[in-house]
Write a protein that holds these residues in place. Sequence first.
Motif, mmCIF file in Angstrom:
data_model
loop_
_atom_site.group_PDB
_atom_site.id
_atom_site.type_symbol
_atom_site.label_atom_id
_atom_site.label_comp_id
_atom_site.label_asym_id
_atom_site.label_seq_id
_atom_site.Cartn_x
_atom_site.Cartn_y
_atom_site.Cartn_z
ATOM 1 N N PRO A 229 -12.073 12.337 -8.624
ATOM 2 C CA PRO A 229 -11.121 11.181 -7.967
ATOM 3 C C PRO A 229 -11.568 10.419 -6.431
ATOM 4 N N GLY A 230 -13.124 10.723 -6.166
ATOM 5 C CA GLY A 230 -13.422 9.770 -5.448
ATOM 6 C C GLY A 230 -14.165 8.263 -5.533
ATOM 7 N N ALA A 231 -14.744 8.224 -7.082
ATOM 8 C CA ALA A 231 -14.090 6.554 -7.332
ATOM 9 C C ALA A 231 -13.110 5.759 -7.262
ATOM 10 N N ALA A 232 -11.905 6.606 -7.373
ATOM 11 C CA ALA A 232 -10.112 5.734 -7.354
ATOM 12 C C ALA A 232 -10.260 5.649 -5.747
ATOM 13 N N VAL A 233 -10.779 6.440 -4.689
ATOM 14 C CA VAL A 233 -10.172 6.678 -3.468
ATOM 15 C C VAL A 233 -11.429 5.491 -3.137
ATOM 16 N N LEU A 234 -12.557 4.714 -3.937
ATOM 17 C CA LEU A 234 -13.483 4.023 -3.055
ATOM 18 C C LEU A 234 -12.744 2.735 -3.302
ATOM 19 N N ALA A 235 -11.627 2.824 -4.557
ATOM 20 C CA ALA A 235 -11.141 0.880 -4.760
ATOM 21 C C ALA A 235 -10.014 1.312 -4.358
ATOM 22 N N GLY A 236 -9.219 2.569 -3.870
ATOM 23 C CA GLY A 236 -8.039 2.391 -3.527
ATOM 24 C C GLY A 236 -8.591 1.357 -1.783
ATOM 25 N N LEU A 237 -9.582 2.324 -1.043
ATOM 26 C CA LEU A 237 -9.539 1.756 -0.038
ATOM 27 C C LEU A 237 -10.569 0.575 0.560
ATOM 28 N N ALA A 238 -10.670 0.466 -1.003
ATOM 29 C CA ALA A 238 -11.456 -1.362 -0.541
ATOM 30 C C ALA A 238 -9.699 -2.628 -1.219
ATOM 31 N N ALA A 239 -9.140 -2.220 -1.966
ATOM 32 C CA ALA A 239 -7.985 -2.305 -2.280
ATOM 33 C C ALA A 239 -7.142 -2.760 -1.206
ATOM 34 N N GLN A 240 -6.735 -1.076 0.183
ATOM 35 C CA GLN A 240 -5.989 -1.663 1.285
ATOM 36 C C GLN A 240 -6.257 -3.088 2.199
ATOM 37 N N GLY A 241 -7.754 -3.275 2.488
ATOM 38 C CA GLY A 241 -8.689 -3.761 3.370
ATOM 39 C C GLY A 241 -8.819 -5.590 2.318
ATOM 40 N N ALA A 242 -8.244 -5.508 1.410
ATOM 41 C CA ALA A 242 -8.396 -7.236 0.512
ATOM 42 C C ALA A 242 -7.045 -7.488 0.567
ATOM 43 N N GLY A 243 -5.363 -7.105 0.534
ATOM 44 C CA GLY A 243 -4.809 -7.946 1.121
ATOM 45 C C GLY A 243 -3.877 -7.467 0.637
ATOM 46 N N ALA A 244 -4.091 -6.564 -0.532
ATOM 47 C CA ALA A 244 -2.706 -5.919 -0.587
ATOM 48 C C ALA A 244 -1.824 -4.979 0.782
ATOM 49 N N GLY A 245 -0.176 -4.752 0.116
ATOM 50 C CA GLY A 245 0.173 -4.452 0.852
ATOM 51 C C GLY A 245 0.203 -3.089 1.048
ATOM 52 N N TYR A 246 0.276 -2.527 0.223
ATOM 53 C CA TYR A 246 0.597 -0.840 -0.292
ATOM 54 C C TYR A 246 -0.557 -0.650 -1.142
ATOM 55 N N VAL A 247 -1.014 0.679 -0.721
ATOM 56 C CA VAL A 247 -1.913 0.979 -1.832
ATOM 57 C C VAL A 247 -1.387 2.347 -1.934
ATOM 58 N N LYS A 248 -0.831 2.812 -3.476
ATOM 59 C CA LYS A 248 -0.735 3.804 -4.199
ATOM 60 C C LYS A 248 -1.554 4.918 -5.533
ATOM 61 N N LEU A 249 -2.503 6.104 -4.401
ATOM 62 C CA LEU A 249 -3.005 6.756 -5.474
ATOM 63 C C LEU A 249 -2.600 7.899 -6.131
ATOM 64 N N PHE A 250 -3.463 7.199 -7.478
ATOM 65 C CA PHE A 250 -2.273 8.705 -8.515
ATOM 66 C C PHE A 250 -3.066 9.704 -8.436
ATOM 67 N N ALA A 251 -3.334 11.003 -8.270
ATOM 68 C CA ALA A 251 -4.454 11.421 -8.198
ATOM 69 C C ALA A 251 -3.030 13.061 -8.661
ATOM 70 N N ASP A 252 -4.547 14.284 -8.810
ATOM 71 C CA ASP A 252 -4.067 15.763 -9.062
ATOM 72 C C ASP A 252 -4.109 16.796 -7.361
ATOM 73 N N SER A 253 -4.958 15.952 -6.624
ATOM 74 C CA SER A 253 -5.132 16.926 -5.244
ATOM 75 C C SER A 253 -5.123 15.099 -4.306
ATOM 76 N N LYS A 254 -4.780 15.285 -2.559
ATOM 77 C CA LYS A 254 -4.678 15.009 -2.037
ATOM 78 C C LYS A 254 -6.794 15.621 -1.129
ATOM 79 N N ARG A 255 -7.073 16.589 -1.324
ATOM 80 C CA ARG A 255 -8.109 16.804 -1.112
ATOM 81 C C ARG A 255 -9.409 15.620 -0.414
ATOM 82 N N ASN A 256 -9.320 15.031 0.808
ATOM 83 C CA ASN A 256 -10.988 14.743 1.164
ATOM 84 C C ASN A 256 -10.236 13.058 0.637
#
Length: 455
Positions: A229-256
Amino acid sequence: MRGAEEDLIAAGSSVDALMQLAGSGAAEWIWRLCAGGKVTVLCGPGNNGGDGYVLAEWIRARGGHVTVIAAGDPKTDAARSARERYQGPVSGPESADFSGGQVFVDCLFGSGLARPLSAEHVSLLIRLAEAHRQRVAVDLPSGVQSDTGMVLNEVLPAYDLTIALGAWKYAHFLMPASAKMGTLRLVPIGVGAVEGAAYAVTRPRLSLPAADSHKYRRGLLAVVGGAMPGAAVLAGLAAQGAGAGYVKLFADSKRNVPADLVVDQGALSEVLTDDRNTAVLVGPGLGRDSVARERLAIALADAAPVVIDADGLVLLGPRLLAERKAPTLVTPHDGELLALERAFGCGGSGSKPDRALALAKAGAMVVVAKGPDTVIAAPDGRLGCAPRATPWLSTAGTGDVLAGCIASRLATGADGFAAACEGVWLHGEAARRCSPAFTAGELGQMVPAALAACL
């Protein structure tokens, strides 16, 4: 470049006039570097040597200390004319002064070179380069192939500055040649755009969100997580800073996962049927098992544009794209590029731009062939070459950040090729703003600052 020059000449210019523009423009950069010190110009027999005579005369006429060494007699009319206009002495290689100086200028061979340099020319280049504090290549360093970025000799000098004339050439962006060029500068000589030419990826011009914007109007990006899951979190955080208004991560857990990154633990098929999705990112940390294959297939069934990265590229094949109508972007590194070429029946031969274009057409997808030299290719034949970024990007996780930047720009509504170019530029600019030896997390934190530079 040849076509652009022919257009100028057909419109009333001449090779002599273009050489004067190119040589004097290069001389201005060299004048700044030399600071009154000795400048040594090595001139070859062709038009690149002619540029050298022009810039040497420009420096001499302004009181500079310039020495010209001719590796051979001029063989073109323009080069002969430029040598006749040069009013200083010209030495041959046998009487060259290797006592040292401030700036060595390589005008031996330019963009037409297709064969290795002779041993005598290599020796002359190296001795002159080592005798000067700074080294400048005019148009291209001698000994590189302009259209492929190949280095034609095993041992060649490295340069502090390369001054491109008229327009960029592929070698200014492609490895291994670009690694030898130092800082790049472009001297315009009036050439216009040529249909089918590649683009140099430059700072995008972005705008503020509209006054009545809300998070969905700015773009909803769905990021598909997986086994790591860490790789998808990294991608999601970068996406938040690159202009999209809403980034939603599909994952099995909210941990970390940071509190401001929304995590949806529902069924992926339900997440991706949300018609508010404007883009989907799948691949970072996905895994390669049967579950990962299923997630990739579900992501590609979504009607929104999709970016595929990392593990998703290993699992991708033509069948998964057979029914897709929306744009598809892939972001392979060298190994993944080779795997995709095999999967899509591409030969894998030619330069990196050739290979990227062939894969883009075979898969009807935008290809971001990433690495120390990054090339972006679209199915319609558009091609972009990105400037060199810092080599500190060679660390784990930075590719996930790149995928997030590209997917975010796609979610805002940019077309696939434009989104790829914008994301690549933001990624490189974020890296430039980081301290040395940064982590992927630190890189992602710099993406908003890179975005701000485009507003």
